[in-house]
Motif scaffolding. Structure first.
Motif, mmCIF file in Angstrom:
data_model
loop_
_atom_site.group_PDB
_atom_site.id
_atom_site.type_symbol
_atom_site.label_atom_id
_atom_site.label_comp_id
_atom_site.label_asym_id
_atom_site.label_seq_id
_atom_site.Cartn_x
_atom_site.Cartn_y
_atom_site.Cartn_z
ATOM 1 N N ILE A 168 9.808 -4.756 -11.814
ATOM 2 C CA ILE A 168 9.971 -6.200 -12.052
ATOM 3 C C ILE A 168 8.565 -6.794 -11.901
ATOM 4 O O ILE A 168 7.868 -6.479 -10.930
ATOM 5 C CB ILE A 168 10.921 -6.849 -11.011
ATOM 6 N N ASN A 169 8.154 -7.625 -12.832
ATOM 7 C CA ASN A 169 6.780 -8.180 -12.808
ATOM 8 C C ASN A 169 5.727 -7.077 -12.701
ATOM 9 O O ASN A 169 4.776 -7.173 -11.917
ATOM 10 C CB ASN A 169 6.603 -9.169 -11.641
ATOM 11 N N GLU A 170 5.936 -5.999 -13.454
ATOM 12 C CA GLU A 170 4.986 -4.879 -13.545
ATOM 13 C C GLU A 170 4.745 -4.168 -12.216
ATOM 14 O O GLU A 170 3.700 -3.563 -12.000
ATOM 15 C CB GLU A 170 3.646 -5.362 -14.136
ATOM 16 N N MET A 171 5.705 -4.258 -11.325
ATOM 17 C CA MET A 171 5.599 -3.524 -10.058
ATOM 18 C C MET A 171 6.960 -2.957 -9.692
ATOM 19 O O MET A 171 7.976 -3.633 -9.827
ATOM 20 C CB MET A 171 5.112 -4.451 -8.940
ATOM 21 N N THR A 172 6.974 -1.707 -9.213
ATOM 22 C CA THR A 172 8.257 -1.119 -8.825
ATOM 23 C C THR A 172 8.771 -1.815 -7.560
ATOM 24 O O THR A 172 8.000 -2.331 -6.744
ATOM 25 C CB THR A 172 8.144 0.392 -8.536
ATOM 26 N N LEU A 173 10.079 -1.793 -7.424
ATOM 27 C CA LEU A 173 10.708 -2.362 -6.228
ATOM 28 C C LEU A 173 10.177 -1.678 -4.963
ATOM 29 O O LEU A 173 9.951 -2.324 -3.942
ATOM 30 C CB LEU A 173 12.231 -2.190 -6.307
ATOM 31 N N LEU A 174 9.974 -0.369 -5.047
ATOM 32 C CA LEU A 174 9.499 0.386 -3.885
ATOM 33 C C LEU A 174 8.079 -0.041 -3.494
ATOM 34 O O LEU A 174 7.793 -0.276 -2.313
ATOM 35 C CB LEU A 174 9.557 1.895 -4.183
ATOM 36 N N GLU A 175 7.208 -0.170 -4.480
ATOM 37 C CA GLU A 175 5.835 -0.592 -4.179
ATOM 38 C C GLU A 175 5.821 -2.003 -3.594
ATOM 39 O O GLU A 175 5.067 -2.307 -2.663
ATOM 40 C CB GLU A 175 4.977 -0.533 -5.448
ATOM 41 N N ASN A 176 6.653 -2.857 -4.131
ATOM 42 C CA ASN A 176 6.778 -4.217 -3.622
ATOM 43 C C ASN A 176 7.160 -4.196 -2.138
ATOM 44 O O ASN A 176 6.594 -4.940 -1.321
ATOM 45 C CB ASN A 176 7.826 -4.971 -4.440
ATOM 46 N N SER A 177 8.097 -3.327 -1.768
ATOM 47 C CA SER A 177 8.532 -3.204 -0.369
ATOM 48 C C SER A 177 7.411 -2.670 0.516
ATOM 49 O O SER A 177 7.201 -3.160 1.632
ATOM 50 C CB SER A 177 9.751 -2.280 -0.262
ATOM 51 N N LEU A 236 3.638 10.629 -3.727
ATOM 52 C CA LEU A 236 2.497 11.560 -3.699
ATOM 53 C C LEU A 236 1.284 10.970 -4.412
ATOM 54 O O LEU A 236 0.141 11.205 -4.023
ATOM 55 C CB LEU A 236 2.881 12.895 -4.357
ATOM 56 N N ASN A 237 1.532 10.191 -5.444
ATOM 57 C CA ASN A 237 0.435 9.602 -6.229
ATOM 58 C C ASN A 237 0.095 8.181 -5.785
ATOM 59 O O ASN A 237 -0.739 7.525 -6.407
ATOM 60 C CB ASN A 237 0.821 9.575 -7.721
ATOM 61 N N TYR A 238 0.729 7.732 -4.716
ATOM 62 C CA TYR A 238 0.570 6.338 -4.299
ATOM 63 C C TYR A 238 -0.532 6.236 -3.247
ATOM 64 O O TYR A 238 -0.510 6.946 -2.244
ATOM 65 C CB TYR A 238 1.903 5.829 -3.732
ATOM 66 N N LYS A 239 -1.489 5.352 -3.476
ATOM 67 C CA LYS A 239 -2.596 5.173 -2.530
ATOM 68 C C LYS A 239 -2.202 4.123 -1.490
ATOM 69 O O LYS A 239 -1.923 2.978 -1.836
ATOM 70 C CB LYS A 239 -3.856 4.692 -3.264
ATOM 71 N N SER A 240 -2.189 4.544 -0.243
ATOM 72 C CA SER A 240 -1.804 3.603 0.812
ATOM 73 C C SER A 240 -2.483 3.988 2.124
ATOM 74 O O SER A 240 -2.753 5.162 2.378
ATOM 75 C CB SER A 240 -0.289 3.621 0.990
#
Length: 234
Positions: free
Chosen positions: A36-45, A73-77
């Protein structure tokens, strides 16, 4: 800067469900990875939790588990993110939470449903809610919202609120937003098997120990395809 008096270090994001009301999208994409709005729900959380200075995130998975695993795995955090699969069967919300808290030495956890769009407007309420949880020494605190604030006008209320405590009656003007703070001790008599977290809540209501914290924000929850189409058009 908002003052956080007492900290919660570990948050749980519940990502195991099938998301059937969003078929056909969820036939190939797990609900937490819908954009939603070019961002996944998970990333938003995850972004939301990072702004709350949460250090550890545990995510439970089951349906399309590999897709969520690959995304993380591919997410930078900067956060420590761990994925824990429900196992051979989907554990529902209660069993899923228990399976996650069993892997932690913490006693208090924030639990988040990624189906809600957690924006910055929720930060102040969530920090106040954390402070309330520790000051009042409660064991289970749910963020709720008056159903008039719901983007999805079809949503029915889950609870009534009286003197800070939740109950169920004819009014039920408040909807659970998908954010709660729980203490591990609530699960001490439970086994890791499929059960709904409503079992824990109902026990809390019976003992007058289930507390609610009201948010005044607009509540946007990705219920189904109808709401998805409205949000994408917004």
């Amino acid at each position: 800067k908002l003052e956080i008096n007492m900290k919660i270090d570990t948050a749980l994001i519940l990502c195991a469900g099938y998301g059937k009301r969003l078929n056909p999208i969820t036939l190939k994409t797990p609900k937490p990875l819908i954009e939603i709005n070019e961002m996944t729900l998970l990333e938003n959380s995850i972004n939301f939790l990072e702004k709350l200075e949460i250090k550890n995130i545990k995510i439970n998975t089951f349906y399309l588990h590999e897709k969520i695993r690959d995304f993380i795995l591919n997410y930078k955090s900067n956060l420590k993110i761990e994925i824990i699969n429900d196992g051979n069967q989907i554990l529902d919300t209660g069993g899923g939470i228990l399976n996650l808290i069993n892997r932690s030495d913490e006693n208090d956890f924030m639990v988040l449903n990624p189906d809600t769009l957690w924006g910055d407007s929720y930060l102040e309420a969530t920090i106040n809610m954390m402070n309330y949880y520790f000051q009042k020494k409660v064991k289970n605190l749910l963020m709720i919202v008056n159903k008039e604030k719901s983007f999805d006008e079809r949503m029915r209320g889950d609870f009534s609120l009286t003197n800070g405590k939740l109950l169920k009656n004819k009014e039920n003007n408040f909807i659970y937003t998908g954010l709660q703070i729980i203490n591990k001790s609530l699960f001490k008599n439970e086994k890791v098997m499929p059960f709904s977290v409503t079992k824990i809540w109902d026990e809390g209501i019976k003992n007058k120990m289930l507390y609610g914290f009201e948010s005044k924000q607009q509540f946007i929850h990705l219920t189904d395809l109808e709401i998805y189409n409205k949000l994408v058009k917004k």
